[in-house]
Design a protein around this motif. Structure first.
Motif, PDB file in Angstrom:
ATOM      1  N   ILE A  65       0.847  -1.203   0.000  1.00 29.67           N
ATOM      2  CA  ILE A  65       0.000   0.000   0.000  1.00 29.67           C
ATOM      3  C   ILE A  65       0.879   1.248   0.000  1.00 29.67           C
ATOM      4  CG2 ILE A  65      -1.576   1.372   1.436  1.00 29.67           C
ATOM      5  CD1 ILE A  65      -2.918  -1.369   2.182  1.00 29.67           C
ATOM      6  N   LYS A  66       1.930   1.241   0.826  1.00 32.99           N
ATOM      7  CA  LYS A  66       2.833   2.396   0.867  1.00 32.99           C
ATOM      8  C   LYS A  66       3.580   2.550  -0.452  1.00 32.99           C
ATOM      9  CE  LYS A  66       3.300   2.563   5.802  1.00 32.99           C
ATOM     10  NZ  LYS A  66       4.150   2.341   6.966  1.00 32.99           N
ATOM     11  N   ARG A  67       3.979   1.433  -1.049  1.00 31.17           N
ATOM     12  CA  ARG A  67       4.625   1.522  -2.362  1.00 31.17           C
ATOM     13  C   ARG A  67       3.667   2.149  -3.364  1.00 31.17           C
ATOM     14  NH1 ARG A  67       8.303  -3.819  -3.738  1.00 31.17           N
ATOM     15  NH2 ARG A  67       9.769  -3.581  -2.001  1.00 31.17           N
ATOM     16  N   ARG A  68       2.424   1.680  -3.378  1.00 31.84           N
ATOM     17  CA  ARG A  68       1.447   2.229  -4.333  1.00 31.84           C
ATOM     18  C   ARG A  68       1.271   3.730  -4.117  1.00 31.84           C
ATOM     19  NH1 ARG A  68      -1.715   0.967  -8.578  1.00 31.84           N
ATOM     20  NH2 ARG A  68      -3.628   2.152  -8.742  1.00 31.84           N
ATOM     21  N   GLU A  69       1.222   4.155  -2.866  1.00 29.72           N
ATOM     22  CA  GLU A  69       1.100   5.590  -2.582  1.00 29.72           C
ATOM     23  C   GLU A  69       2.291   6.357  -3.162  1.00 29.72           C
ATOM     24  OE1 GLU A  69       0.711   5.633   1.680  1.00 29.72           O
ATOM     25  OE2 GLU A  69      -1.416   5.098   1.604  1.00 29.72           O
ATOM     26  N   GLY A  70       3.498   5.810  -2.974  1.00 32.21           N
ATOM     27  CA  GLY A  70       4.692   6.459  -3.522  1.00 32.21           C
ATOM     28  C   GLY A  70       4.682   6.474  -5.035  1.00 32.21           C
ATOM     29  N   THR A  72       2.085   6.351  -6.932  1.00 31.03           N
ATOM     30  CA  THR A  72       1.009   7.256  -7.359  1.00 31.03           C
ATOM     31  C   THR A  72       1.479   8.697  -7.347  1.00 31.03           C
ATOM     32  OG1 THR A  72      -0.679   5.725  -6.563  1.00 31.03           O
ATOM     33  CG2 THR A  72      -1.346   8.037  -6.831  1.00 31.03           C
ATOM     34  N   GLN A  73       2.177   9.090  -6.299  1.00 38.72           N
ATOM     35  CA  GLN A  73       2.674  10.475  -6.213  1.00 38.72           C
ATOM     36  C   GLN A  73       3.588  10.801  -7.391  1.00 38.72           C
ATOM     37  OE1 GLN A  73       4.537  10.690  -2.346  1.00 38.72           O
ATOM     38  NE2 GLN A  73       2.802  11.847  -1.542  1.00 38.72           N
TER      39      GLN A  73
END
Length: 126
Positions: A65-70, A72-73
């Motif tokens: 999830i944190k990877r996806r957030e990164g 995405t940014q």
């Protein structure tokens, strides 16, 4: 109009790109990577080589999830598809994978890195 390869995005500033795949990887994930329960995938996310404990599953899901957030940014800032940017990071991660670590270039098919370079999927340009 110039065509764009979706995998040129790996050329983002090195500090930002390098930080994305390792977000919040603690000792539990490091041990799971070393033991081959968890591996890196060409899509830029961690995956399970073998059935994980519920705790490890939750930890890997949180990291993904944190990877996806990164991803995405960065993808939004560069106006590129998130999946393409994530895969470009997956390609870079696999090309730098340490020997003994598990990896997947085709969903569900796992290998272990030997001393030889990882044979990257075609979308990585290799």
């Amino acid at each position: 109009m110039t065509s764009r390869s979706p995998f040129r995005f790996a050329l983002a500033p090195l500090a930002l790109v390098a930080a994305v795949p390792v977000l919040a990887q603690g000792a539990g994930i490091e041990a799971a990577l070393e033991s081959g329960v968890v591996g890196e995938q060409s899509d830029g996310y961690l995956g399970f080589v073998r059935a994980p404990s519920p705790e490890l599953r939750a930890e890997v899901e949180a990291i993904n999830i944190k990877r996806r957030e990164g991803y995405t940014q960065v993808a939004q800032a560069r106006n590129v598809p998130i999946e393409a940017f994530a895969a470009s990071i997956g390609c870079k991660t696999l090309s730098n994978l340490r020997a003994g670590r598990a990896y997947s270039v085709a969903r569900g098919v796992w290998s272990t890195r030997t001393g030889a370079p990882v044979t990257l999927p075609s979308q990585c340009g290799g």
